[in-house]
Design a protein around this motif. Structure first.
Motif, PDB file in Angstrom:
ATOM      1  N   CYS A 185      -0.660  -1.372  -7.905  1.00 28.10           N
ATOM      2  CA  CYS A 185      -0.080  -1.568  -9.406  1.00 28.10           C
ATOM      3  C   CYS A 185      -1.125  -0.894 -10.459  1.00 28.10           C
ATOM      4  CB  CYS A 185      -0.098  -2.979  -9.334  1.00 28.10           C
ATOM      5  SG  CYS A 185       1.472  -3.607  -9.060  1.00 28.10           S
ATOM      6  N   MET A 186      -2.316  -0.965 -10.032  1.00 25.73           N
ATOM      7  CA  MET A 186      -3.367  -0.601 -11.050  1.00 25.73           C
ATOM      8  C   MET A 186      -3.389   1.090 -10.941  1.00 25.73           C
ATOM      9  SD  MET A 186      -7.565  -0.835 -11.160  1.00 25.73           S
ATOM     10  CE  MET A 186      -7.218  -2.827 -11.316  1.00 25.73           C
ATOM     11  N   GLY A 187      -3.048   1.619  -9.998  1.00 24.72           N
ATOM     12  CA  GLY A 187      -3.035   3.016  -9.646  1.00 24.72           C
ATOM     13  C   GLY A 187      -1.914   3.843 -10.375  1.00 24.72           C
ATOM     14  N   MET A 188      -0.779   3.037 -10.278  1.00 23.87           N
ATOM     15  CA  MET A 188       0.417   3.473 -10.574  1.00 23.87           C
ATOM     16  C   MET A 188       0.985   3.020 -12.189  1.00 23.87           C
ATOM     17  SD  MET A 188       1.736   5.507  -8.172  1.00 23.87           S
ATOM     18  CE  MET A 188       3.431   5.492  -8.228  1.00 23.87           C
ATOM     19  N   ALA A 235       0.929  -1.229  -0.169  1.00 23.92           N
ATOM     20  CA  ALA A 235       0.012  -0.017  -0.040  1.00 23.92           C
ATOM     21  C   ALA A 235       0.958   1.144   0.001  1.00 23.92           C
ATOM     22  CB  ALA A 235      -0.967  -0.010   1.320  1.00 23.92           C
ATOM     23  N   ALA A 236       0.123   2.337  -0.930  1.00 25.85           N
ATOM     24  CA  ALA A 236       0.994   3.564  -0.804  1.00 25.85           C
ATOM     25  C   ALA A 236       0.127   4.759  -0.526  1.00 25.85           C
ATOM     26  CB  ALA A 236       1.674   3.655  -1.895  1.00 25.85           C
ATOM     27  N   GLU A 237       0.720   5.994  -0.326  1.00 24.86           N
ATOM     28  CA  GLU A 237       0.042   7.100  -0.260  1.00 24.86           C
ATOM     29  C   GLU A 237       0.302   8.086  -1.344  1.00 24.86           C
ATOM     30  OE1 GLU A 237       0.728   9.004   3.464  1.00 24.86           O
ATOM     31  OE2 GLU A 237      -0.428  11.125   2.793  1.00 24.86           O
ATOM     32  N   PRO A 238      -0.877   8.297  -2.279  1.00 23.44           N
ATOM     33  CA  PRO A 238      -0.358   9.191  -3.230  1.00 23.44           C
ATOM     34  C   PRO A 238       0.192  10.710  -3.070  1.00 23.44           C
ATOM     35  CG  PRO A 238      -2.613   8.332  -3.594  1.00 23.44           C
ATOM     36  CD  PRO A 238      -2.203   8.051  -2.282  1.00 23.44           C
ATOM     37  N   ILE A 239       1.306  10.975  -3.646  1.00 24.49           N
ATOM     38  CA  ILE A 239       1.887  12.224  -3.212  1.00 24.49           C
ATOM     39  C   ILE A 239       1.976  13.281  -4.475  1.00 24.49           C
ATOM     40  CG2 ILE A 239       2.860  11.918  -1.033  1.00 24.49           C
ATOM     41  CD1 ILE A 239       5.465  11.512  -2.354  1.00 24.49           C
ATOM     42  N   HIS A 240       1.955  12.547  -5.553  1.00 20.08           N
ATOM     43  CA  HIS A 240       2.100  13.319  -6.912  1.00 20.08           C
ATOM     44  C   HIS A 240       1.448  12.748  -8.187  1.00 20.08           C
ATOM     45  CE1 HIS A 240       4.061  16.760  -8.943  1.00 20.08           C
ATOM     46  NE2 HIS A 240       4.055  15.823 -10.014  1.00 20.08           N
ATOM     47  N   GLY A 241       0.826  13.516  -9.028  1.00 20.74           N
ATOM     48  CA  GLY A 241       0.099  12.900 -10.188  1.00 20.74           C
ATOM     49  C   GLY A 241      -1.297  12.285  -9.684  1.00 20.74           C
ATOM     50  N   ILE A 242      -1.821  12.878  -8.577  1.00 20.78           N
ATOM     51  CA  ILE A 242      -3.007  12.133  -8.030  1.00 20.78           C
ATOM     52  C   ILE A 242      -4.064  12.042  -8.944  1.00 20.78           C
ATOM     53  CG2 ILE A 242      -3.910  14.039  -6.894  1.00 20.78           C
ATOM     54  CD1 ILE A 242      -4.708  12.315  -4.716  1.00 20.78           C
ATOM     55  N   GLU A 243      -4.447  13.147  -9.773  1.00 22.25           N
ATOM     56  CA  GLU A 243      -5.456  13.208 -10.815  1.00 22.25           C
ATOM     57  C   GLU A 243      -5.245  11.925 -11.842  1.00 22.25           C
ATOM     58  OE1 GLU A 243      -7.942  15.281 -10.917  1.00 22.25           O
ATOM     59  OE2 GLU A 243      -7.137  16.363  -9.200  1.00 22.25           O
ATOM     60  N   THR A 244      -4.068  11.583 -12.279  1.00 26.81           N
ATOM     61  CA  THR A 244      -3.890  10.321 -12.877  1.00 26.81           C
ATOM     62  C   THR A 244      -4.286   9.114 -12.398  1.00 26.81           C
ATOM     63  OG1 THR A 244      -2.307  11.413 -14.496  1.00 26.81           O
ATOM     64  CG2 THR A 244      -2.114   9.105 -14.429  1.00 26.81           C
ATOM     65  N   ILE A 245      -3.809   9.029 -10.887  1.00 28.27           N
ATOM     66  CA  ILE A 245      -3.837   7.959 -10.157  1.00 28.27           C
ATOM     67  C   ILE A 245      -5.612   7.583 -10.011  1.00 28.27           C
ATOM     68  CG2 ILE A 245      -3.516   6.936  -7.923  1.00 28.27           C
ATOM     69  CD1 ILE A 245      -0.926   8.420  -7.702  1.00 28.27           C
ATOM     70  N   ARG A 280      -7.778   8.491 -12.006  1.00 27.93           N
ATOM     71  CA  ARG A 280      -8.272   7.883 -13.449  1.00 27.93           C
ATOM     72  C   ARG A 280      -8.036   6.278 -13.674  1.00 27.93           C
ATOM     73  NH1 ARG A 280      -6.507  12.528 -15.545  1.00 27.93           N
ATOM     74  NH2 ARG A 280      -4.769  11.642 -16.641  1.00 27.93           N
ATOM     75  N   ASN A 281      -6.743   5.934 -12.969  1.00 25.00           N
ATOM     76  CA  ASN A 281      -6.345   4.787 -13.137  1.00 25.00           C
ATOM     77  C   ASN A 281      -7.076   3.624 -12.110  1.00 25.00           C
ATOM     78  OD1 ASN A 281      -4.440   5.478 -15.038  1.00 25.00           O
ATOM     79  ND2 ASN A 281      -2.695   5.460 -13.446  1.00 25.00           N
ATOM     80  N   ARG A 282      -7.683   4.226 -11.134  1.00 21.18           N
ATOM     81  CA  ARG A 282      -8.551   3.573 -10.085  1.00 21.18           C
ATOM     82  C   ARG A 282     -10.101   4.226  -9.881  1.00 21.18           C
ATOM     83  NH1 ARG A 282      -8.967   0.207  -7.866  1.00 21.18           N
ATOM     84  NH2 ARG A 282      -9.083   0.893  -5.534  1.00 21.18           N
ATOM     85  N   PRO A 283     -10.771   3.965 -11.299  1.00 19.69           N
ATOM     86  CA  PRO A 283     -12.124   4.430 -11.208  1.00 19.69           C
ATOM     87  C   PRO A 283     -12.954   4.007  -9.980  1.00 19.69           C
ATOM     88  CG  PRO A 283     -11.627   2.910 -13.049  1.00 19.69           C
ATOM     89  CD  PRO A 283     -10.537   3.216 -12.472  1.00 19.69           C
ATOM     90  N   LYS A 284     -12.787   2.757  -9.617  1.00 20.26           N
ATOM     91  CA  LYS A 284     -13.667   2.187  -8.689  1.00 20.26           C
ATOM     92  C   LYS A 284     -13.537   2.664  -7.159  1.00 20.26           C
ATOM     93  CE  LYS A 284     -14.942  -1.927 -11.357  1.00 20.26           C
ATOM     94  NZ  LYS A 284     -14.831  -3.128 -11.681  1.00 20.26           N
ATOM     95  N   ALA A 285     -12.254   3.243  -6.712  1.00 22.88           N
ATOM     96  CA  ALA A 285     -11.813   3.944  -5.524  1.00 22.88           C
ATOM     97  C   ALA A 285     -12.870   4.871  -5.186  1.00 22.88           C
ATOM     98  CB  ALA A 285     -10.626   4.576  -5.696  1.00 22.88           C
ATOM     99  N   LEU A 312      -7.025   4.473  -3.009  1.00 28.07           N
ATOM    100  CA  LEU A 312      -6.597   4.720  -4.449  1.00 28.07           C
ATOM    101  C   LEU A 312      -5.287   3.736  -4.707  1.00 28.07           C
ATOM    102  CD1 LEU A 312      -6.350   8.408  -5.049  1.00 28.07           C
ATOM    103  CD2 LEU A 312      -7.888   6.813  -6.414  1.00 28.07           C
ATOM    104  N   LEU A 313      -4.550   3.314  -3.416  1.00 28.60           N
ATOM    105  CA  LEU A 313      -3.350   2.405  -3.479  1.00 28.60           C
ATOM    106  C   LEU A 313      -3.386   1.519  -2.407  1.00 28.60           C
ATOM    107  CD1 LEU A 313      -0.683   5.270  -4.596  1.00 28.60           C
ATOM    108  CD2 LEU A 313      -2.084   3.566  -5.967  1.00 28.60           C
ATOM    109  N   SER A 314      -4.502   1.211  -1.668  1.00 30.93           N
ATOM    110  CA  SER A 314      -4.564   0.809  -0.416  1.00 30.93           C
ATOM    111  C   SER A 314      -4.573  -0.813  -0.611  1.00 30.93           C
ATOM    112  CB  SER A 314      -5.596   0.998   0.374  1.00 30.93           C
ATOM    113  OG  SER A 314      -6.833   0.831  -0.344  1.00 30.93           O
TER     114      SER A 314
END
Length: 219
Positions: A152-155, A121-131, A133-138, A144-146
């Motif tokens: 992997c999907m988010g990044m 798991a990770a905490e988005p710190i940059h490019g969160i808009e793209t992340i 979009r990569n995780r539409p179900k969050a 997003l990255l939990s």
DNA sequence: TTATTGATTGACT
DNA sequence: GTCAATCAATAAA
């Protein structure tokens, strides 16, 4: 565009699995355990063309090679899938699972020693808009990255990143930007490996206590 | 060759 | 809490 710090040196990942018993109680693989702990707070970067995504690692698990029944390298197994686990420390091992998800590991130790750390798991710190979009179900940013598949999907990490060095252009990891005290780190057994005998109980999962971006259901 | 399972996620009761 | 999705790796035959 944001400028990233220098990647961690390859020496960061140079575990020595033959040094002896470890304070965790696990009877082998001491240093990969320490690397799993040390990766908390480090930042995973992903370059997509002109864009940089970054996320702070908040949860990891150590996998200890041939003697770890939960590892893809249990019993010294080598296959097309786990080939990257045998690379030298500082490479990525990305695999496909459940017919739909990818999981990313940081390979540790020397070449031919298949130890690795799963990034859970990770905490988005940059490019969160793209992340996002990569995780539409969050449903919220803390999802997003939990989890290892979500991360992997988010990044945007998949088969194509398997075996890449972690000091490269497309994928790299940089050092902690703030101090993390030992008391902030929680240690548990690993998730999703119930059929691995005694190894199921080993204290090889590390997370930042109370961090909302860790895996698992939330209140 | 066929069968089982998985380092998961998300939807549903 | 339960369970389906979806397929490659691995085990079993």
């Amino acid at each position: 565009m944001k400028r990233a710090p220098a990647p961690l040196p390859r020496s960061f990942y140079a575990a020595n699995p033959r040094r002896g018993p470890h304070a965790s109680g696990v009877p082998f693989g001491p240093e990969t355990v320490d690397i799993a702990r040390d990766l908390l707070g480090c930042v995973l970067w992903r370059r997509l063309g002109d864009e940089l995504l970054a996320a702070r690692i908040v949860e990891t698990e150590a996998y200890l090679g041939a003697n770890d029944r939960a590892s893809h390298a249990r019993g010294g197994l080598r296959s097309a899938r786990n080939r990257s686990m045998y690379l030298a420390g500082g490479h990525a091992y990305v695999y496909f699972t459940y017919g739909m998800h990818f999981c990313m590991n940081v390979v540790t130790a020397e070449e031919d020693i298949a130890e690795a750390v799963l990034l859970r798991a990770a905490e988005p710190i940059h490019g969160i808009e793209t992340i996002r979009r990569n995780r539409p179900k969050a449903k919220r940013d803390s999802d997003l990255l939990s989890g290892p598949g979500k991360l992997c999907m988010g990044m945007a990490i998949n088969r194509e990143q398997d075996g890449l060095p972690l000091d490269g252009k497309a994928l790299f990891i940089t050092a902690r930007e703030v101090v993390i005290e030992d008391q902030e780190i929680e240690v548990t057994s690993r998730i999703g490996i119930d059929n691995s005998g005694e190894a199921s109980q080993w204290p090889l999962r590390f997370l930042i206590r109370g961090n909302p971006h860790v895996s698992g259901r939330k209140r």
